[in-house]
Design an enzyme around this catalytic site. Structure first.
Site, PDB file in Angstrom:
ATOM      1  N   ASP A  84      17.950  15.880   1.816  1.00 49.47           N
ATOM      2  CA  ASP A  84      17.280  14.475   1.980  1.00 49.47           C
ATOM      3  C   ASP A  84      18.099  13.511   1.032  1.00 49.47           C
ATOM      4  OD1 ASP A  84      16.495  14.853  -0.452  1.00 49.47           O
ATOM      5  OD2 ASP A  84      14.320  14.760   0.090  1.00 49.47           O
ATOM      6  N   ARG A 140       4.785   1.569   4.216  1.00 51.54           N
ATOM      7  CA  ARG A 140       4.507   3.088   3.956  1.00 51.54           C
ATOM      8  C   ARG A 140       4.479   3.564   2.508  1.00 51.54           C
ATOM      9  NH1 ARG A 140       9.404   3.051   7.796  1.00 51.54           N
ATOM     10  NH2 ARG A 140       8.671   4.344   9.727  1.00 51.54           N
ATOM     11  N   LEU A 141       5.163   2.884   1.567  1.00 53.63           N
ATOM     12  CA  LEU A 141       5.006   2.780   0.332  1.00 53.63           C
ATOM     13  C   LEU A 141       3.473   2.843  -0.135  1.00 53.63           C
ATOM     14  CD1 LEU A 141       8.000   1.669  -1.320  1.00 53.63           C
ATOM     15  CD2 LEU A 141       7.356   4.037  -1.415  1.00 53.63           C
ATOM     16  N   GLN A 142       2.913   1.544   0.378  1.00 53.16           N
ATOM     17  CA  GLN A 142       1.422   1.493   0.213  1.00 53.16           C
ATOM     18  C   GLN A 142       0.541   2.594   0.666  1.00 53.16           C
ATOM     19  OE1 GLN A 142       1.307  -2.588   2.000  1.00 53.16           O
ATOM     20  NE2 GLN A 142       1.826  -3.435   0.481  1.00 53.16           N
ATOM     21  N   LYS A 143       0.854   3.232   1.955  1.00 51.79           N
ATOM     22  CA  LYS A 143       0.077   4.349   2.459  1.00 51.79           C
ATOM     23  C   LYS A 143       0.072   5.339   1.441  1.00 51.79           C
ATOM     24  CE  LYS A 143       0.245   2.512   6.995  1.00 51.79           C
ATOM     25  NZ  LYS A 143       0.838   3.195   8.633  1.00 51.79           N
ATOM     26  N   ARG A 144       1.158   5.728   0.635  1.00 48.39           N
ATOM     27  CA  ARG A 144       1.223   6.829   0.049  1.00 48.39           C
ATOM     28  C   ARG A 144       0.148   7.041  -1.435  1.00 48.39           C
ATOM     29  NH1 ARG A 144       7.789   7.345  -0.623  1.00 48.39           N
ATOM     30  NH2 ARG A 144       7.076   8.280  -2.775  1.00 48.39           N
TER      31      ARG A 144
END
Length: 215
Positions: A84, A140-144
């Site tokens: 990755d 996406r970062l907020q959902k983490r």
């Protein structure tokens, strides 16, 4: 599909770690992850970027140098590796993280250290670049729910996104599959994942773009 060494890359919040893990499971391959959360200097850098950037990047450099041996070992055994991270991704981060002024030029010091530390490294058979907008990466970062987004220095995420776009616009070292990660969900949508596998199998030339409209 003859790819033995595949790299999934993308800016922070692109989903590269999740996709590389799914591909490794699908191909029964070694999953090689950078695991940035293990870098003991990273949070200090986010809190005080001016004083901890060099230590942060040197730590990553040491870990990538160690990864070269693992990749070479798997290739010698003709085994498949899914990573990755690109081994040369410091070309994306160092211009943002380290000072490049005449006084205290940390960028020059880093590249000098890299020439001493980094062994000759293999080139991926395929690189998958997950292209995302700034807005999608932030969502996406907020959902983490790990609080990482709140730690970033002002403007940092946008600068890194810009460097990713610049880097892959010029990238020519390996065949490159650019996937629109704003439109496609390779983790939760099996149809999208199958589209990616087909695109990987049907790659022609050195660069291909995968968009939802191609399905």
């Amino acid at each position: 599909m003859n790819y033995r060494y595949i790299v999934v890359e993308g800016s922070i919040g692109s989903g590269k770690s999740e996709l590389s893990r799914r591909l490794a499971q699908y191909f029964d391959a070694l999953h090689l992850t950078e695991s940035p959360e293990r870098n003991p200097f990273l949070e200090q850098f986010y809190l005080n970027a001016a004083h901890h950037g060099l230590a942060t990047e040197l730590y990553f450099l040491m870990r990538r140098a160690e990864a070269v041996e693992m990749i070479n070992t798997e290739e010698e055994k003709n085994e498949r590796i899914i990573a990755d991270f690109l081994l040369e991704k410091d070309q994306i981060f160092v211009p943002v993280v380290l000072k490049g002024s005449d006084q205290g030029n940390e960028q020059t010091l880093f590249w000098q250290m890299k020439r001493k530390i980094m062994p000759e490294y293999p080139v991926p058979d395929l690189v998958i670049y997950l292209q995302t907008s700034d807005e999608s990466a932030q969502k996406r970062l907020q959902k983490r729910h790990d609080g990482m987004l709140n730690l970033f220095p002002a403007g940092y995420l946008g600068q890194i996104q810009d460097e990713y776009r610049r880097f892959f616009h010029l990238y020519q070292n390996s065949p490159l599959l650019i996937a629109n990660a704003d439109e496609m969900d390779f983790i939760n949508n099996d149809d999208h994942f199958e589209m990616l596998l087909r695109a990987m199998s049907n790659m022609q030339g050195s660069r291909h773009y995968l968009n939802l409209s191609e399905g």
